[in-house]
Structures are given as C-alpha cells and as structure tokens.
Design a protein around this motif. Structure first.
Motif, PDB file in Angstrom:
ATOM      1  N   ILE A  63       4.941  -5.163   5.347  1.00 24.28           N
ATOM      2  CA  ILE A  63       5.765  -3.970   5.527  1.00 24.28           C
ATOM      3  C   ILE A  63       7.245  -4.187   5.199  1.00 24.28           C
ATOM      4  CG2 ILE A  63       6.348  -4.193   7.977  1.00 24.28           C
ATOM      5  CD1 ILE A  63       5.464  -1.171   8.155  1.00 24.28           C
ATOM      6  N   ASP A  64       7.765  -5.369   5.398  1.00 18.80           N
ATOM      7  CA  ASP A  64       9.185  -5.605   5.151  1.00 18.80           C
ATOM      8  C   ASP A  64       9.427  -6.432   3.890  1.00 18.80           C
ATOM      9  OD1 ASP A  64       8.155  -7.946   6.097  1.00 18.80           O
ATOM     10  OD2 ASP A  64       9.699  -8.279   7.619  1.00 18.80           O
ATOM     11  N   SER A  65       8.461  -6.433   3.002  1.00 18.38           N
ATOM     12  CA  SER A  65       8.548  -7.219   1.779  1.00 18.38           C
ATOM     13  C   SER A  65       9.504  -6.574   0.777  1.00 18.38           C
ATOM     14  CB  SER A  65       7.149  -7.323   1.166  1.00 18.38           C
ATOM     15  OG  SER A  65       7.206  -8.002  -0.057  1.00 18.38           O
ATOM     16  N   GLU A  66      10.052  -7.403  -0.086  1.00 20.13           N
ATOM     17  CA  GLU A  66      10.944  -6.893  -1.128  1.00 20.13           C
ATOM     18  C   GLU A  66      10.181  -6.470  -2.380  1.00 20.13           C
ATOM     19  OE1 GLU A  66      14.306  -9.368  -1.890  1.00 20.13           O
ATOM     20  OE2 GLU A  66      14.698  -9.666   0.234  1.00 20.13           O
ATOM     21  N   ASP A  67       8.863  -6.688  -2.421  1.00 24.87           N
ATOM     22  CA  ASP A  67       8.091  -6.370  -3.621  1.00 24.87           C
ATOM     23  C   ASP A  67       7.350  -5.033  -3.516  1.00 24.87           C
ATOM     24  OD1 ASP A  67       6.086  -6.984  -1.826  1.00 24.87           O
ATOM     25  OD2 ASP A  67       4.903  -8.127  -3.268  1.00 24.87           O
ATOM     26  N   MET A  68       7.840  -4.107  -2.713  1.00 31.79           N
ATOM     27  CA  MET A  68       7.166  -2.825  -2.539  1.00 31.79           C
ATOM     28  C   MET A  68       7.184  -2.016  -3.825  1.00 31.79           C
ATOM     29  SD  MET A  68       8.159  -1.590   1.234  1.00 31.79           S
ATOM     30  CE  MET A  68       7.053  -2.120   2.513  1.00 31.79           C
ATOM     31  N   ILE A  69       6.019  -1.437  -4.137  1.00 35.34           N
ATOM     32  CA  ILE A  69       5.875  -0.630  -5.339  1.00 35.34           C
ATOM     33  C   ILE A  69       5.359   0.739  -4.925  1.00 35.34           C
ATOM     34  CG2 ILE A  69       4.662  -0.389  -7.538  1.00 35.34           C
ATOM     35  CD1 ILE A  69       4.254  -3.462  -7.450  1.00 35.34           C
ATOM     36  N   GLU A  70       6.033   1.789  -5.370  1.00 35.19           N
ATOM     37  CA  GLU A  70       5.598   3.147  -5.062  1.00 35.19           C
ATOM     38  C   GLU A  70       4.799   3.702  -6.241  1.00 35.19           C
ATOM     39  OE1 GLU A  70       8.365   6.674  -4.971  1.00 35.19           O
ATOM     40  OE2 GLU A  70       7.848   6.559  -2.831  1.00 35.19           O
ATOM     41  N   LEU A  71       3.593   4.203  -5.942  1.00 31.41           N
ATOM     42  CA  LEU A  71       2.716   4.776  -6.953  1.00 31.41           C
ATOM     43  C   LEU A  71       2.311   6.184  -6.531  1.00 31.41           C
ATOM     44  CD1 LEU A  71       0.325   1.719  -7.435  1.00 31.41           C
ATOM     45  CD2 LEU A  71       2.263   2.344  -8.879  1.00 31.41           C
ATOM     46  N   GLU A  72       2.070   7.030  -7.504  1.00 30.63           N
ATOM     47  CA  GLU A  72       1.619   8.398  -7.214  1.00 30.63           C
ATOM     48  C   GLU A  72       0.167   8.552  -7.645  1.00 30.63           C
ATOM     49  OE1 GLU A  72       2.682  13.052  -8.260  1.00 30.63           O
ATOM     50  OE2 GLU A  72       4.138  11.492  -8.722  1.00 30.63           O
ATOM     51  N   ILE A  73      -0.652   9.118  -6.755  1.00 27.56           N
ATOM     52  CA  ILE A  73      -2.067   9.322  -7.054  1.00 27.56           C
ATOM     53  C   ILE A  73      -2.214  10.445  -8.073  1.00 27.56           C
ATOM     54  CG2 ILE A  73      -4.309  10.004  -6.126  1.00 27.56           C
ATOM     55  CD1 ILE A  73      -3.504   8.672  -3.499  1.00 27.56           C
ATOM     56  N   ASN A  74      -2.912  10.141  -9.170  1.00 27.18           N
ATOM     57  CA  ASN A  74      -3.186  11.115 -10.225  1.00 27.18           C
ATOM     58  C   ASN A  74      -4.502  11.840  -9.984  1.00 27.18           C
ATOM     59  OD1 ASN A  74      -4.700  11.669 -12.915  1.00 27.18           O
ATOM     60  ND2 ASN A  74      -2.526  11.731 -13.466  1.00 27.18           N
ATOM     61  N   SER A  75      -5.524  11.099  -9.512  1.00 26.25           N
ATOM     62  CA  SER A  75      -6.829  11.707  -9.243  1.00 26.25           C
ATOM     63  C   SER A  75      -7.560  10.908  -8.171  1.00 26.25           C
ATOM     64  CB  SER A  75      -7.669  11.775 -10.516  1.00 26.25           C
ATOM     65  OG  SER A  75      -7.969  10.473 -10.982  1.00 26.25           O
ATOM     66  N   VAL A  76      -8.481  11.593  -7.490  1.00 27.82           N
ATOM     67  CA  VAL A  76      -9.279  10.970  -6.425  1.00 27.82           C
ATOM     68  C   VAL A  76     -10.719  11.422  -6.569  1.00 27.82           C
ATOM     69  CG1 VAL A  76      -9.624  10.744  -3.927  1.00 27.82           C
ATOM     70  CG2 VAL A  76      -7.335  11.167  -4.819  1.00 27.82           C
ATOM     71  N   ARG A  77     -11.638  10.486  -6.391  1.00 28.04           N
ATOM     72  CA  ARG A  77     -13.064  10.814  -6.296  1.00 28.04           C
ATOM     73  C   ARG A  77     -13.675   9.862  -5.279  1.00 28.04           C
ATOM     74  NH1 ARG A  77     -16.285   7.306  -9.501  1.00 28.04           N
ATOM     75  NH2 ARG A  77     -15.057   5.993 -10.885  1.00 28.04           N
ATOM     76  N   ILE A  78     -14.814  10.234  -4.743  1.00 28.66           N
ATOM     77  CA  ILE A  78     -15.494   9.400  -3.756  1.00 28.66           C
ATOM     78  C   ILE A  78     -16.706   8.752  -4.411  1.00 28.66           C
ATOM     79  CG2 ILE A  78     -16.657   9.355  -1.511  1.00 28.66           C
ATOM     80  CD1 ILE A  78     -13.653  10.021  -1.359  1.00 28.66           C
ATOM     81  N   GLN A  79     -16.835   7.440  -4.235  1.00 32.98           N
ATOM     82  CA  GLN A  79     -17.982   6.702  -4.764  1.00 32.98           C
ATOM     83  C   GLN A  79     -18.499   5.781  -3.664  1.00 32.98           C
ATOM     84  OE1 GLN A  79     -17.225   4.608  -8.462  1.00 32.98           O
ATOM     85  NE2 GLN A  79     -18.966   3.278  -8.161  1.00 32.98           N
ATOM     86  N   LYS A  80     -19.761   5.973  -3.286  1.00 32.69           N
ATOM     87  CA  LYS A  80     -20.397   5.173  -2.233  1.00 32.69           C
ATOM     88  C   LYS A  80     -19.558   5.151  -0.956  1.00 32.69           C
ATOM     89  CE  LYS A  80     -22.905   2.313  -5.483  1.00 32.69           C
ATOM     90  NZ  LYS A  80     -23.150   0.989  -6.024  1.00 32.69           N
ATOM     91  N   GLY A  81     -18.947   6.290  -0.611  1.00 35.65           N
ATOM     92  CA  GLY A  81     -18.179   6.423   0.623  1.00 35.65           C
ATOM     93  C   GLY A  81     -16.745   5.932   0.556  1.00 35.65           C
ATOM     94  N   PHE A  82     -16.306   5.418  -0.591  1.00 32.70           N
ATOM     95  CA  PHE A  82     -14.936   4.914  -0.734  1.00 32.70           C
ATOM     96  C   PHE A  82     -14.146   5.784  -1.697  1.00 32.70           C
ATOM     97  CE2 PHE A  82     -17.286   1.176   0.583  1.00 32.70           C
ATOM     98  CZ  PHE A  82     -16.437   0.599   1.515  1.00 32.70           C
ATOM     99  N   PRO A  83     -12.860   6.051  -1.383  1.00 35.42           N
ATOM    100  CA  PRO A  83     -12.027   6.767  -2.351  1.00 35.42           C
ATOM    101  C   PRO A  83     -11.733   5.875  -3.559  1.00 35.42           C
ATOM    102  CG  PRO A  83     -10.859   6.468  -0.246  1.00 35.42           C
ATOM    103  CD  PRO A  83     -12.165   5.774  -0.145  1.00 35.42           C
ATOM    104  N   ILE A  84     -11.914   6.445  -4.727  1.00 34.07           N
ATOM    105  CA  ILE A  84     -11.562   5.791  -5.988  1.00 34.07           C
ATOM    106  C   ILE A  84     -10.396   6.599  -6.548  1.00 34.07           C
ATOM    107  CG2 ILE A  84     -12.355   5.085  -8.282  1.00 34.07           C
ATOM    108  CD1 ILE A  84     -13.915   3.758  -5.947  1.00 34.07           C
ATOM    109  N   VAL A  85      -9.269   5.942  -6.779  1.00 33.37           N
ATOM    110  CA  VAL A  85      -8.071   6.654  -7.233  1.00 33.37           C
ATOM    111  C   VAL A  85      -7.592   6.121  -8.574  1.00 33.37           C
ATOM    112  CG1 VAL A  85      -7.309   7.140  -4.873  1.00 33.37           C
ATOM    113  CG2 VAL A  85      -6.427   5.132  -6.056  1.00 33.37           C
ATOM    114  N   ARG A  86      -6.892   6.999  -9.271  1.00 33.77           N
ATOM    115  CA  ARG A  86      -6.166   6.627 -10.483  1.00 33.77           C
ATOM    116  C   ARG A  86      -4.700   6.960 -10.192  1.00 33.77           C
ATOM    117  NH1 ARG A  86      -8.229   6.364 -15.516  1.00 33.77           N
ATOM    118  NH2 ARG A  86      -9.949   7.699 -14.882  1.00 33.77           N
TER     119      ARG A  86
END
Length: 195
Positions: A63-86
């Motif tokens: 949580i307090d790391s200097e290597d934080m990267i912010e990403l925005e979710i483009n798409s979401v689908r569910i596969q075998k109960g897990f979210p798969i994101v792009r």
C-alpha cells in the motif's frame, strides 16, 4: 490505511502524481488470459461489484510502495467465477505477466455505495460487539470471514480470545455504524467463559 501516496499512471508521463487518499486492498492480479492483455483478478471477497468498465484500479506490491500504477478497466467478463479484465493501458500478455501477483487497490471514494442493510468488512472492523441477552460487551470485531456459506464474525474478546459468530439474523440484531456497535443476541452458553 490512509496516507500520501504517489501513483504512476501508465497512460501519462513518467512523473508520478502526488495524491492523498485512502486505499483499500481488494485482491491480486492473476495470470494473463489469452494473448491480447486480459488478466484474471483474484478478489478477496466473493463480490465483483467494484469491478466495472471505467473503474480505476491501482496495482502495487504494497500500500505504501513507490511503484503504484493506476490502470483503467476497459472491459470485464466472468470466466469460471473470476472476473477477467482488459485495461486501457495494457495490450498484450507479456505486459500482464510482468504485473501478475501485484496487489489490487481501489480508492475508497471509488467504491460503489451499498444498500442500507449492506456493509463493507472494512467498515465493521474495530466495532464493539455487544450481547443484548447478557447485557455485556463481547469485544471488538477483528474480521468478517466471507468465504463461507454465511459470513462469520471474528470477535476478539476482552480476554484476547477469538470468538466466531455466524452472521445470521438469529444472532445479529443491529449494526449501528454511527455508534460503532453491533448488537448480537447469542444463545445461552455461547460466550459465558470467553468474556
């Protein structure tokens, strides 16, 4: 946890942006799926309510790391109960593989509002647990286990012992976030030796 944290946005310049906000860890980035940059999310709760197109996710080792990267979710689908994101900022499997295992964080302000009778576990931690039958304080909420048939409230008693209470209407009578008290009505003998 709250604090001043720097976030590196992959879509912007390399100069980190300094922002102050509370971050909530929600899981880890799983393995790459396919070849076009999709990734599996391993969420700590069973709910994917905060995973949706346009949501900003922060990746980091801690949580307090200097290597934080912010990403925005483009798409979401569910596969075998897990979210798969792009993500908008990632376009191939190799980029995902470099980030696999990093923690997933959200800014608290970006989390969806809940219904009146729903609560985030983070809001319940530290609340006072009170038994209305015995009219005694049981202890403090230490955790709520959500990977079971019903939630299990982990209460650290005043004797520093963990008491596990099923999160069912028969036991939970009221949750008051303002007063920071959860009222339980436990059956006789459930906790007498523990408090």
């Amino acid at each position: 946890e709250t604090g001043e944290t720097e976030i590196q946005s992959k879509s912007e310049s390399k100069a980190p942006q300094k922002k102050a906000f509370p971050l909530i860890e929600i899981g880890t980035l799983g393995s790459a799926v396919g070849i076009s940059g999709e990734a599996r999310l391993n969420l700590y709760s069973g709910s994917d309510r905060n995973i949706f197109t346009g949501q900003k996710i922060i990746l980091s080792d801690k949580i307090d790391s200097e290597d934080m990267i912010e990403l925005e979710i483009n798409s979401v689908r569910i596969q075998k109960g897990f979210p798969i994101v792009r993500f908008n900022e990632i376009s191939d499997r190799t980029e995902v593989s470099k980030l696999t295992g990093k923690g997933l964080f959200l800014q608290k302000k970006d989390m969806k509002k809940l219904k009146e009778d729903e609560f985030y576990v983070m809001d319940l931690i530290g609340m006072t647990a009170y038994d209305i039958r015995s009219e005694k304080e049981i202890g403090k909420i230490k955790d709520v286990l959500t990977n079971t048939a019903q939630p299990i409230y982990v209460i650290e008693s005043n004797k520093k012992k963990d008491i596990l209470v099923p999160g069912v209407p028969q036991f939970i009578k009221d949750i008051d976030l303002e007063k920071r008290v959860i009222e339980f009505e436990l059956i006789a003998g459930f906790i007498e030796d523990e408090i």
